[in-house]
Enzyme design. Structure first.
Site, PDB file in Angstrom:
ATOM      1  N   VAL A  77       0.853  -1.178   0.000  1.00 19.01           N
ATOM      2  CA  VAL A  77       0.000   0.000   0.000  1.00 19.01           C
ATOM      3  C   VAL A  77       0.893   1.234   0.000  1.00 19.01           C
ATOM      4  O   VAL A  77       1.826   1.329   0.799  1.00 19.01           O
ATOM      5  CB  VAL A  77      -0.877   0.004   1.280  1.00 19.01           C
ATOM      6  CG1 VAL A  77      -1.742   1.231   1.351  1.00 19.01           C
ATOM      7  CG2 VAL A  77      -1.723  -1.268   1.334  1.00 19.01           C
ATOM      8  N   CYS A  78       0.639   2.175  -0.902  1.00 24.39           N
ATOM      9  CA  CYS A  78       1.460   3.387  -0.976  1.00 24.39           C
ATOM     10  C   CYS A  78       1.286   4.233   0.282  1.00 24.39           C
ATOM     11  O   CYS A  78       0.166   4.593   0.648  1.00 24.39           O
ATOM     12  CB  CYS A  78       1.078   4.218  -2.199  1.00 24.39           C
ATOM     13  SG  CYS A  78       1.801   5.869  -2.156  1.00 24.39           S
ATOM     14  N   VAL A  79       2.391   4.569   0.902  1.00 22.77           N
ATOM     15  CA  VAL A  79       2.326   5.288   2.186  1.00 22.77           C
ATOM     16  C   VAL A  79       1.680   6.670   2.054  1.00 22.77           C
ATOM     17  O   VAL A  79       0.824   7.037   2.864  1.00 22.77           O
ATOM     18  CB  VAL A  79       3.720   5.365   2.865  1.00 22.77           C
ATOM     19  CG1 VAL A  79       4.742   6.070   1.992  1.00 22.77           C
ATOM     20  CG2 VAL A  79       3.621   6.041   4.224  1.00 22.77           C
TER      21      VAL A  79
END
Lengths: 119, 135
Positions: A77-79
């Site tokens: 998941v992209c931070v």
């Protein structure tokens, strides 16, 4: 073949999240490898363990978790996108991890094909 | 280094491999977050020393339009970032001719130098890429 998968839409409001899962599952069933599934934009909402669909509907989040558990699929998941939308480690479903966009670019480099879901 | 590349150790097997990456921008800059988040991927990709092309088509051409004022909608004007791309060695910017024309725009309306390609030429460009990401 080794596939990278990019999911750009959230669950339940867009077919893309379902199609991405079905694509990944079909690829695994056919003996292909999933290098990574990267969740970006509203796609990060696929990772919220607070998601509670009605009992007679599919559970999109649990479905991903199960895939990670059974097939060792890397769910990233992209931070930055996650923080914007309130997805943090505390409400991250099992099998997902939060990391940077470098993981997406690296998947593009490592995989034979990078397939995008969402418009 | 690992921070700028999103946690990837550049000494690993990715280094040395150069692929042709194309980022296709199809959405207007404001109203959705796609354009801004696409730009974030583009900037990160620069750290991986890949062969990067940026494509602007459909409403994506508005991302490059001069004279944007975002104060009224309360959003950050990120258009100056496109002018800074050169500093990241991202120099291949392509705009689809038909998208520009159908919106009454010309190259002179854009904040950066671009190469204008017809839809047919754009198809050829995309065909040459190893990785295409559409936002």
């Amino acid at each position: 073949m080794k596939f990278g998968i990019l999911v750009n839409e959230g669950p339940y409001n867009h077919q893309a999240a379902d199609t991405a899962y079905q694509f990944a599952k079909a690829a695994i069933d056919k003996g292909h490898e999933i290098h990574r599934v990267f969740f970006y934009h509203d796609g990060v909402n696929n990772a919220s363990k607070l998601t509670e669909p009605p009992a007679d509907d599919r559970n999109i989040v649990n479905r991903w978790s199960k895939m990670a558990e059974e097939h060792g699929v890397d769910l990233v998941v992209c931070v930055a996108a996650a923080l914007r939308r309130g997805i943090v480690n505390e409400n991250l479903a099992s099998g997902f991890r939060i990391s940077g966009l470098g993981q997406l670019v690296e998947s593009g480099i490592q995989a034979d094909r990078l397939v995008t879901f969402g418009d | 280094m690992s921070e700028s590349t999103g946690g990837i150790d550049m000494d690993e097997e990715s280094s040395g491999t150069v692929k042709k990456f194309a980022f296709i921008n199809r959405k207007a800059p404001y109203g959705t977050i796609y354009a801004l988040e696409s730009l974030e991927v583009v900037l990160i990709s620069a750290a991986f020393d890949q062969d990067v092309s940026l494509v602007f088509m459909d409403d994506g051409v508005y991302q490059l339009k001069k004279g944007q004022g975002t104060k009224a909608v309360g959003m950050k004007n990120f258009s100056p970032t496109y002018r800074a791309l050169e500093g990241y060695d991202i120099e291949k910017l392509y705009v689809e001719k038909e998208s520009l024309e159908s919106r009454g725009l010309t190259e002179e309306d854009l904040i950066v130098d671009v190469e204008v390609l017809t839809a047919e030429e754009m198809a050829t460009l995309m065909d040459e890429q190893d990785v295409v990401m559409s936002f």
